[in-house]
Scaffold this active site. Structure first.
Site, PDB file in Angstrom:
ATOM      1  N   GLY A  34       0.948  -1.179  -0.107  1.00 46.15           N
ATOM      2  CA  GLY A  34       0.210   0.054  -0.016  1.00 46.15           C
ATOM      3  C   GLY A  34       0.934   1.255   0.123  1.00 46.15           C
ATOM      4  O   GLY A  34       1.881   1.058  -0.485  1.00 46.15           O
ATOM      5  N   CYS A  35       0.247   2.355   0.616  1.00 49.25           N
ATOM      6  CA  CYS A  35       1.133   3.741   0.690  1.00 49.25           C
ATOM      7  C   CYS A  35       2.481   3.348   1.219  1.00 49.25           C
ATOM      8  O   CYS A  35       2.686   3.021   2.264  1.00 49.25           O
ATOM      9  CB  CYS A  35       0.212   4.627   1.355  1.00 49.25           C
ATOM     10  N   TYR A  36       3.617   3.789   0.747  1.00 54.78           N
ATOM     11  CA  TYR A  36       4.854   3.296   1.348  1.00 54.78           C
ATOM     12  C   TYR A  36       5.053   4.265   2.693  1.00 54.78           C
ATOM     13  O   TYR A  36       5.868   4.020   3.399  1.00 54.78           O
ATOM     14  CB  TYR A  36       5.962   3.562   0.151  1.00 54.78           C
ATOM     15  N   CYS A  38       3.073   4.497   5.111  1.00 49.62           N
ATOM     16  CA  CYS A  38       2.744   3.587   6.055  1.00 49.62           C
ATOM     17  C   CYS A  38       3.659   2.403   6.424  1.00 49.62           C
ATOM     18  O   CYS A  38       4.005   2.312   7.682  1.00 49.62           O
ATOM     19  CB  CYS A  38       1.251   2.914   5.806  1.00 49.62           C
TER      20      CYS A  38
END
Length: 203
Positions: A34-36, A38
C-alpha cells in the site's frame, strides 16, 4: 623503499574495498504494502532495521515521478527498500511484520488507496527470500488467518527508484497531518502492540 610502497598501496586497496563492500550481515528486501508512508513508518521502529527508503519497483518506465506512478500507468508499486542486520532480525520476522500491518487479501488496494501502485508485493533478491515469502504465504493461507486468500505477488527484484526527499521519513516529519493520524498511526500502534519485544530502543 619499493616494498614499503607496495605494502602501502595494497593496504589502501584493501581499505577501499572494505568500505565499498556491504557488510555480510546486512541484507536488503523490497516490499509493497500500500502507501509507502505507512510501511516505512512501521519498519523504522523494528530493531535490526538499518534503513528504510521509500520508492518504486515493478514498473516499465525508468525514473518515474510520484505523479506518474499515481496514474497507475507506469506499472510500478509504491515500495520500501529495507536494509536490515541479519544478526538482529531475519527475513521471517520482516515478513511477519509485513503481513501484520497491511491487508494482503485486497487486490490493488489498501483501504481508501486504490490502484495497482498500492498492490501487495514482495520483490525478492535471492532464493532464501523467495522461499521464505512463499512459505509464510502458504502457512497463512493454510491456517486461514485471513477470511480471504492472500493475493500478495512474489516477484524477482529488478530495479528500485527512490522517491523524492519529501516522501522519505514522511510520518516522522508530518505527524499532525490527517492522513498520518488516521491511517499511519493505527498501523504503528498495532505493530508496537504485536511486536513490543522487537522495538528499537529509544535514544
Amino acid at each position: 623503499m619499493k616494498n614499503t610502497l607496495l605494502i602501502c598501496l595494497f593496504a589502501l586497496s584493501i581499505s577501499g574495498f572494505s568500505q565499498n563492500k556491504k557488510p555480510s550481515n546486512l541484507e536488503t528486501i523490497t516490499l509493497g504494502g500500500g502507501c509507502y508512508w505507512c510501511v516505512e513508518a512501521v519498519y523504522e521502529n523494528l530493531d535490526g532495521v538499518k534503513s528504510v527508503v521509500s520508492g518504486f519497483s515493478g514498473g516499465n518506465v525508468a525514473n518515474p515521478t510520484y505523479e506518474e506512478v499515481c496514474t497507475g500507468e507506469t506499472g510500478h508499486a509504491e515500495v520500501v527498500q529495507i536494509t536490515y542486520d541479519k544478526n538482529v532480525t531475519d527475513i521471517n520476522e520482516i515478513f511477519e511484520v509485513f503481513f501484520t500491518v497491511h491487508d494482503p487479501t485486497t487486490l490493488n488496494r489498501q483501504g481508501a488507496d486504490v490502484g495497482t501502485q498500492y498492490r501487495s508485493v514482495i520483490f525478492y533478491k535471492n532464493e532464501e527470500q523467495k522461499k521464505a515469502a512463499q512459505s509464510i504465504i502458504a502457512e497463512l493461507n493454510k491456517a486461514k488467518v485471513y477470511s480471504s486468500p492472500i493475493v500478495t505477488k512474489v516477484e524477482a527484484f529488478k530495479m528500485f527508484y527512490k522517491a523524492d526527499d519529501y516522501h522519505q521519513n514522511y510520518y516522522a516529519n508530518n505527524k499532525s497531518q490527517p492522513y498520518c493520524k488516521m491511517v499511519i498511526q493505527p498501523k504503528i500502534e498495532k505493530f508496537e502492540k504485536v511486536f513490543k519485544d522487537k522495538l528499537k530502543k529509544k535514544s
